[in-house]
Design a protein around this motif. Structure first.
Motif, PDB file in Angstrom:
ATOM      1  N   GLN A 244       0.835  -1.218   0.000  1.00  0.00           N
ATOM      2  CA  GLN A 244       0.000   0.000   0.000  1.00  0.00           C
ATOM      3  C   GLN A 244       0.861   1.255   0.000  1.00  0.00           C
ATOM      4  OE1 GLN A 244      -2.833   0.201   3.211  1.00  0.00           O
ATOM      5  NE2 GLN A 244      -3.454  -1.932   2.895  1.00  0.00           N
ATOM      6  N   LEU A 245       1.922   1.203   0.803  1.00  0.00           N
ATOM      7  CA  LEU A 245       2.781   2.373   0.960  1.00  0.00           C
ATOM      8  C   LEU A 245       3.481   2.719  -0.348  1.00  0.00           C
ATOM      9  CD1 LEU A 245       3.074   3.868   3.631  1.00  0.00           C
ATOM     10  CD2 LEU A 245       5.289   2.778   3.933  1.00  0.00           C
ATOM     11  N   ARG A 246       3.853   1.673  -1.097  1.00  0.00           N
ATOM     12  CA  ARG A 246       4.553   1.918  -2.360  1.00  0.00           C
ATOM     13  C   ARG A 246       3.626   2.437  -3.442  1.00  0.00           C
ATOM     14  NH1 ARG A 246       8.676  -2.913  -3.565  1.00  0.00           N
ATOM     15  NH2 ARG A 246       8.656  -1.791  -5.533  1.00  0.00           N
ATOM     16  N   GLN A 247       2.325   2.113  -3.318  1.00  0.00           N
ATOM     17  CA  GLN A 247       1.363   2.597  -4.310  1.00  0.00           C
ATOM     18  C   GLN A 247       0.920   4.018  -4.023  1.00  0.00           C
ATOM     19  OE1 GLN A 247      -1.555  -0.466  -3.987  1.00  0.00           O
ATOM     20  NE2 GLN A 247      -0.560  -1.804  -5.488  1.00  0.00           N
ATOM     21  N   GLU A 248       1.032   4.394  -2.751  1.00  0.00           N
ATOM     22  CA  GLU A 248       0.558   5.715  -2.342  1.00  0.00           C
ATOM     23  C   GLU A 248       1.482   6.821  -2.840  1.00  0.00           C
ATOM     24  OE1 GLU A 248      -0.172   6.294   1.904  1.00  0.00           O
ATOM     25  OE2 GLU A 248      -1.820   4.859   1.628  1.00  0.00           O
ATOM     26  N   THR A 249       0.861   7.970  -3.166  1.00  0.00           N
ATOM     27  CA  THR A 249       1.669   9.141  -3.506  1.00  0.00           C
ATOM     28  C   THR A 249       1.312  10.252  -2.539  1.00  0.00           C
ATOM     29  OG1 THR A 249      -0.004   9.577  -5.178  1.00  0.00           O
ATOM     30  CG2 THR A 249       2.117   8.701  -5.954  1.00  0.00           C
ATOM     31  N   GLY A 250       2.276  11.092  -2.215  1.00  0.00           N
ATOM     32  CA  GLY A 250       2.026  12.170  -1.264  1.00  0.00           C
ATOM     33  C   GLY A 250       1.999  11.648   0.158  1.00  0.00           C
ATOM     34  N   THR A 251       1.934  12.574   1.094  1.00  0.00           N
ATOM     35  CA  THR A 251       1.933  12.154   2.504  1.00  0.00           C
ATOM     36  C   THR A 251       0.500  11.935   2.984  1.00  0.00           C
ATOM     37  OG1 THR A 251       2.205  14.518   2.945  1.00  0.00           O
ATOM     38  CG2 THR A 251       4.133  13.108   3.333  1.00  0.00           C
ATOM     39  N   PRO A 252       0.295  10.842   3.766  1.00  0.00           N
ATOM     40  CA  PRO A 252      -1.050  10.553   4.256  1.00  0.00           C
ATOM     41  C   PRO A 252      -1.478  11.581   5.309  1.00  0.00           C
ATOM     42  CG  PRO A 252       0.547   9.039   5.204  1.00  0.00           C
ATOM     43  CD  PRO A 252       1.290   9.891   4.246  1.00  0.00           C
ATOM     44  N   LYS A 253      -2.797  11.795   5.385  1.00  0.00           N
ATOM     45  CA  LYS A 253      -3.312  12.782   6.345  1.00  0.00           C
ATOM     46  C   LYS A 253      -3.371  12.207   7.745  1.00  0.00           C
ATOM     47  CE  LYS A 253      -5.442  12.955   2.498  1.00  0.00           C
ATOM     48  NZ  LYS A 253      -5.382  11.653   2.194  1.00  0.00           N
ATOM     49  N   LYS A 254      -3.878  10.988   7.816  1.00  0.00           N
ATOM     50  CA  LYS A 254      -4.048  10.438   9.162  1.00  0.00           C
ATOM     51  C   LYS A 254      -2.857   9.559   9.584  1.00  0.00           C
ATOM     52  CE  LYS A 254      -6.809   6.172   8.403  1.00  0.00           C
ATOM     53  NZ  LYS A 254      -5.784   5.305   8.013  1.00  0.00           N
ATOM     54  N   TYR A 255      -2.785   9.262  10.900  1.00  0.00           N
ATOM     55  CA  TYR A 255      -1.699   8.440  11.421  1.00  0.00           C
ATOM     56  C   TYR A 255      -1.706   7.058  10.764  1.00  0.00           C
ATOM     57  CZ  TYR A 255       1.075   5.678  14.643  1.00  0.00           C
ATOM     58  OH  TYR A 255       2.015   4.832  15.168  1.00  0.00           O
ATOM     59  N   PRO A 256      -0.578   6.655  10.163  1.00  0.00           N
ATOM     60  CA  PRO A 256      -0.587   5.431   9.361  1.00  0.00           C
ATOM     61  C   PRO A 256      -0.220   4.152  10.124  1.00  0.00           C
ATOM     62  CG  PRO A 256       1.470   6.575   9.031  1.00  0.00           C
ATOM     63  CD  PRO A 256       0.697   7.384  10.041  1.00  0.00           C
ATOM     64  N   GLY A 257       0.075   4.261  11.429  1.00  0.00           N
ATOM     65  CA  GLY A 257       0.459   3.068  12.184  1.00  0.00           C
ATOM     66  C   GLY A 257       1.965   2.971  12.374  1.00  0.00           C
ATOM     67  N   VAL A 258       2.383   2.125  13.329  1.00  0.00           N
ATOM     68  CA  VAL A 258       3.794   2.003  13.691  1.00  0.00           C
ATOM     69  C   VAL A 258       4.639   1.491  12.524  1.00  0.00           C
ATOM     70  CG1 VAL A 258       5.443   0.781  15.187  1.00  0.00           C
ATOM     71  CG2 VAL A 258       3.290   1.635  16.148  1.00  0.00           C
ATOM     72  N   LEU A 259       4.146   0.453  11.841  1.00  0.00           N
ATOM     73  CA  LEU A 259       4.921  -0.138  10.748  1.00  0.00           C
ATOM     74  C   LEU A 259       5.201   0.879   9.644  1.00  0.00           C
ATOM     75  CD1 LEU A 259       6.216  -2.427   9.109  1.00  0.00           C
ATOM     76  CD2 LEU A 259       3.920  -3.115   8.391  1.00  0.00           C
ATOM     77  N   ALA A 260       4.140   1.541   9.148  1.00  0.00           N
ATOM     78  CA  ALA A 260       4.330   2.518   8.069  1.00  0.00           C
ATOM     79  C   ALA A 260       5.234   3.664   8.524  1.00  0.00           C
ATOM     80  CB  ALA A 260       2.980   3.053   7.600  1.00  0.00           C
ATOM     81  N   SER A 261       5.094   4.089   9.785  1.00  0.00           N
ATOM     82  CA  SER A 261       5.958   5.166  10.297  1.00  0.00           C
ATOM     83  C   SER A 261       7.427   4.738  10.257  1.00  0.00           C
ATOM     84  CB  SER A 261       5.584   5.534  11.730  1.00  0.00           C
ATOM     85  OG  SER A 261       4.233   5.901  11.802  1.00  0.00           O
ATOM     86  N   LEU A 262       7.693   3.494  10.660  1.00  0.00           N
ATOM     87  CA  LEU A 262       9.072   2.999  10.658  1.00  0.00           C
ATOM     88  C   LEU A 262       9.621   2.892   9.237  1.00  0.00           C
ATOM     89  CD1 LEU A 262       8.828   0.180  13.372  1.00  0.00           C
ATOM     90  CD2 LEU A 262      10.211   2.269  13.549  1.00  0.00           C
ATOM     91  N   LEU A 263       8.769   2.435   8.312  1.00  0.00           N
ATOM     92  CA  LEU A 263       9.210   2.305   6.921  1.00  0.00           C
ATOM     93  C   LEU A 263       9.538   3.670   6.328  1.00  0.00           C
ATOM     94  CD1 LEU A 263       6.668  -0.417   5.705  1.00  0.00           C
ATOM     95  CD2 LEU A 263       9.138  -0.719   5.931  1.00  0.00           C
ATOM     96  N   MET A 264       8.686   4.662   6.633  1.00  0.00           N
ATOM     97  CA  MET A 264       8.913   6.005   6.085  1.00  0.00           C
ATOM     98  C   MET A 264      10.127   6.675   6.723  1.00  0.00           C
ATOM     99  SD  MET A 264       5.079   7.473   5.379  1.00  0.00           S
ATOM    100  CE  MET A 264       4.456   7.300   7.014  1.00  0.00           C
ATOM    101  N   LEU A 265      10.331   6.365   7.992  1.00  0.00           N
ATOM    102  CA  LEU A 265      11.467   6.937   8.721  1.00  0.00           C
ATOM    103  C   LEU A 265      12.788   6.472   8.107  1.00  0.00           C
ATOM    104  CD1 LEU A 265      11.656   8.683  11.313  1.00  0.00           C
ATOM    105  CD2 LEU A 265      12.013   6.574  12.600  1.00  0.00           C
ATOM    106  N   ASP A 266      12.794   5.216   7.627  1.00  0.00           N
ATOM    107  CA  ASP A 266      13.938   4.688   6.881  1.00  0.00           C
ATOM    108  C   ASP A 266      15.241   4.661   7.695  1.00  0.00           C
ATOM    109  OD1 ASP A 266      14.908   3.503   4.606  1.00  0.00           O
ATOM    110  OD2 ASP A 266      15.527   5.392   3.671  1.00  0.00           O
ATOM    111  N   LYS A 267      15.138   4.358   8.979  1.00  0.00           N
ATOM    112  CA  LYS A 267      16.349   4.283   9.803  1.00  0.00           C
ATOM    113  C   LYS A 267      16.739   2.859  10.154  1.00  0.00           C
ATOM    114  CE  LYS A 267      16.438   8.814  11.987  1.00  0.00           C
ATOM    115  NZ  LYS A 267      16.018   9.535  13.201  1.00  0.00           N
ATOM    116  N   LEU A 268      15.772   1.936  10.024  1.00  0.00           N
ATOM    117  CA  LEU A 268      16.060   0.521  10.276  1.00  0.00           C
ATOM    118  C   LEU A 268      15.909  -0.239   8.968  1.00  0.00           C
ATOM    119  CD1 LEU A 268      14.017  -0.154  13.580  1.00  0.00           C
ATOM    120  CD2 LEU A 268      16.497   0.119  13.384  1.00  0.00           C
ATOM    121  N   SER A 269      16.657  -1.332   8.812  1.00  0.00           N
ATOM    122  CA  SER A 269      16.503  -2.141   7.602  1.00  0.00           C
ATOM    123  C   SER A 269      15.120  -2.796   7.624  1.00  0.00           C
ATOM    124  CB  SER A 269      17.578  -3.220   7.561  1.00  0.00           C
ATOM    125  OG  SER A 269      17.292  -4.228   8.514  1.00  0.00           O
TER     126      SER A 269
END
Ligand code: HEM
Ligand code: 2DC
Length: 469
Positions: A244-269
């Motif tokens: 879902q995250l890869r299909q999405e464009t732009g930043t989401p309005k609502k809180y996307p959850g811990v997993l998506a936040s970590l993926l977007m943060l891009d600090k952990l593999s």
């Protein structure tokens, strides 16, 4: 004068003989009672060796303080070899639960910001509140269907679903739909796998899993099947969000959850993220649900206390005009009830650390590297530590008694429970909704004891009756 390590009382000379005696006492399921008895026999410190598992055990809050001051920069718990063996066997990465040293610290620091820092609560609370409301609606429906204006049942399966729905909504920002009549069989399988995973872990605390694997033992095979089921389900959820995250464009309005936040943060593999998210998902089911079940059981046994809590919740609701985040600041007695539940019915029978430096406890010298365990279950029931420990009394957590190193249900310090904020918010919100809607009653006057299946569980079903107010 300080006495040497070798003079600590206890049975630590013959691990194999002790394992045999432990087995005869059905110790695999009675660990908590055996620990209690050992403290009665040997006093506030004893040394023990069962199979290959060697430790020094303590019970006093003051000694716990010494232990945690010596935990060092990279606090390390007892290594649960069954869990690391599975990951080695399947070539999977360790998550924060099983990592150690710098690798643990660097992952934990990043996870802390997304999972346990106070600022994430405002993201979690609306999600958890929705699950709480759905649970209430589900109970109302069950009551209507019964035709008796009440619902009498063993709530454990319902609570497992509530807990999995709650932790998933926070991790994935999405609902699994477990509060509906028809639920995904995969989700039910995941729940069953967690129970089996815990149950099959306990014998492997004392008998090395490597050995059990070589002889093709059933516990090891069941353990592998259970973790396979857990990882498959978590992989599916994680993959969904990733796509879902890869299909999405732009930043989401609502809180996307811990997993998506970590993926977007891009600090952990990605592999590190997957490993820890799986542990959070698996760690978030039996722990909170069983604690809630014990709390409902205690409230059913103490009807006057139940009314007091209901009054507190009603006042909090009025003062905060329904804003849940505000409400959570106005329910000290509900929070005390949860602490009281974890005192008498802790999830973890003990807390442990391999100490980083030499310490002196009860005037015995303990060398660095020793595994020291605080008997959490025993401490919670010790009359020297808690005034009238057999009384379930949430108000003791308000003022009257000292709390110094006494509220340790989630562990302590930088290695404490990562899911603590989620667990606390989820449980508080659950109790708020239940107290606002139902009276909880109990059938007969049966005492329910605990049984050890890695975590402590009720030894038999707890049957409760829910009646609409
Ligand atoms: C660790 C208790 C719920 C995930 C722990 C520890 C305890 C604990 C005692 C060890 C802490 C230490 O060694 O100091 C509880 C209780 C819970 C609960 C009583 C609920 C009533 C949860 C939930 C999650 C979770 C809901 C996931 C969302 C974890 C993880 C660790 C952990 C990942 C390992 C942290 C690390 O090693 O850095 N928990 N837990 N727990 N718990 Fe929980
Ligand atoms: C079990 O003697 C008794 O929170 C042993 O959410 C010592 C021991 C070591 C580690 C403890 C374990 C006990 C009880 C269960 C705990 C675990 C650490 C984390 C785990 C306390 C006290 C738990 C339930 C986690 C589980 C996460 C999941 C992915 C397996």
């Amino acid at each position: 004068i300080v006495r040497p390590f070798n003079e600590i009382p206890g049975l630590w000379k013959n691990g194999v003989a002790n394992l045999y005696n432990f087995w005869k006492l059905d110790g695999f399921r009675n660990l908590h009672r055996i620990m209690l008895q050992n403290f009665n026999t040997f006093g506030p410190i004893y040394r023990e060796k069962i199979g290959y598992y060697e430790s020094v055990n303590i019970i006093n809050p003051e000694d716990a303080a010494i232990l945690f001051k010596a935990e060092g920069h990279y606090p390390k718990r007892l290594k649960v070899e069954a869990w690391t063996s599975y990951r080695d066997f399947r070539n999977r990465k360790y998550g924060v639960l099983l990592k150690n040293g710098e690798d643990w610290r660097s992952n934990r620091v990043i996870l802390n910001k997304e999972v346990i820092s106070p600022k994430v609560l405002e993201n979690f609370v609306p999600l958890l509140d929705e699950v709480g409301e759905d649970f209430v609606a589900r109970v109302h429906k069950k009551i209507t269907r019964s035709g008796q204006n009440k619902w009498t049942t063993d709530l454990s399966q319902e609570l497992f679903k509530y807990a999995l729905e709650s932790v998933s909504s926070v991790l994935y920002g999405e609902r699994l739909g477990l509060m509906l009549d028809y639920i995904d069989p995969e989700a039910q399988h995941f729940i069953n796998c967690i129970t089996v995973m815990f149950k099959t872990t306990s014998p492997m605390l004392y008998i090395p899993p490597g050995l059990l694997r070589r002889i093709g033992a059933k516990v090891w095979r069941d353990h592998v099947d259970a973790w396979d089921g857990i990882f498959n389900q978590a992989d599916r959820c994680i993959h969904n969000i990733y796509r879902q995250l890869r299909q999405e464009t732009g930043t989401p309005k609502k809180y996307p959850g811990v997993l998506a936040s970590l993926l977007m943060l891009d600090k952990l593999s990605i592999e590190d993220i997957k490993a820890s998210i799986t542990e959070l998902m698996a760690g978030g089911v039996d722990t909170t649900s069983i604690t809630l079940l014990w709390t409902l059981y205690e409230l059913a046994r103490h009807p006057n206390l139940q009314e007091e809590l209901r009054a507190e919740v009603a006042a909090a609701r009025a003062e905060s005009q329904g804003d849940m985040l505000e409400m959570l600041k106005r329910i000290p007695l509900v929070k005390g009830a949860l602490k009281e539940t974890l005192r008498l019915h802790p999830v973890a029978v003990s807390l442990q650390r391999y100490i980083a430096e030499d310490i002196i406890i009860q005037n015995y010298h303990i060398p660095a590297g020793t595994l020291v365990q605080l008997g959490l279950y025993a401490m919670g029931r010790d009359p020297q530590v808690f005034f009238r420990p057999e009384h379930y009394q949430p108000s003791r957590w308000l003022r009257t008694e000292t709390h110094y190193f006494r509220s340790l249900g989630f562990g302590f310090g930088p290695r404490q429970c990562l899911g603590r904020r989620i667990a606390e918010a989820e449980m508080q919100i659950f109790l708020i909704h239940m107290l606002e809607n139902f009276r909880v009653e109990k059938q007969r006057n049966v005492e329910v004891q605990s049984t050890f299946e890695l975590i402590l569980l009720p030894e038999k079903p707890i049957i409760l009756t829910l009646k609409p107010l």
